[in-house]
Design a protein around this motif. Sequence first.
Motif: not given
Length: 199
Positions: A154-167
């Motif tokens: 939705r935001q036009g970006r890629q998921l990154t390894p540093d995403d805080l919401r990653a488990e």
Amino acid sequence: MSDDHTHVQEFFGARAADWDSRFPDDGPAYAAAVAELALRAGDRVLDAGCGTGRALPPLHAAVGPSGVVVGADLTPAMLEAAVRAGRDREGYLLLADVAALPLRSESLDAVFAAGLIAHLPQPEPNLRELARVVRPGGTLALFHPIGRAALAARQGRQLTPDDLRAEANLRPLLANSGWRMTSYADEDARFLALAVRQG
């Protein structure tokens, strides 16, 4: 006020008036997430970063007339939108920074936080502040009405390894902040991590 606070207030202040109309179908997802908190009649719960107060009606329904619901937000325009929507009848609205809550220690049973974690300037101490106001054994729900991948798209970006919401990132972050993660779900239709405050 820090630059982080100013940025958050500017971002949400500019969007407050039409926030609910931009996401009109989120109500059932909010209600389902609140149900997973397993609140009881008489509980005291904080909606941290409450925005326009979309979680206040299901939170109020869960704790009943003997319970207490507080919605805290940093952006005055969001709280004004909550009042216009009549959600101030579902709980107390408080203009406050979740990093320094004007609440007594261990005064709450639970915290609900929709979309909050990505906007915390210092996630570990900020989550520790949420732990401070919750009794030992109380619960925290970190929620978003869509999952990480759907939000990134939705935001036009890629998921990154540093995403805080990653488990892999969220579990130790919570542990270092006084919480123990008890469940984690990251699906297209929702993100929900539940945690219990450590004694």
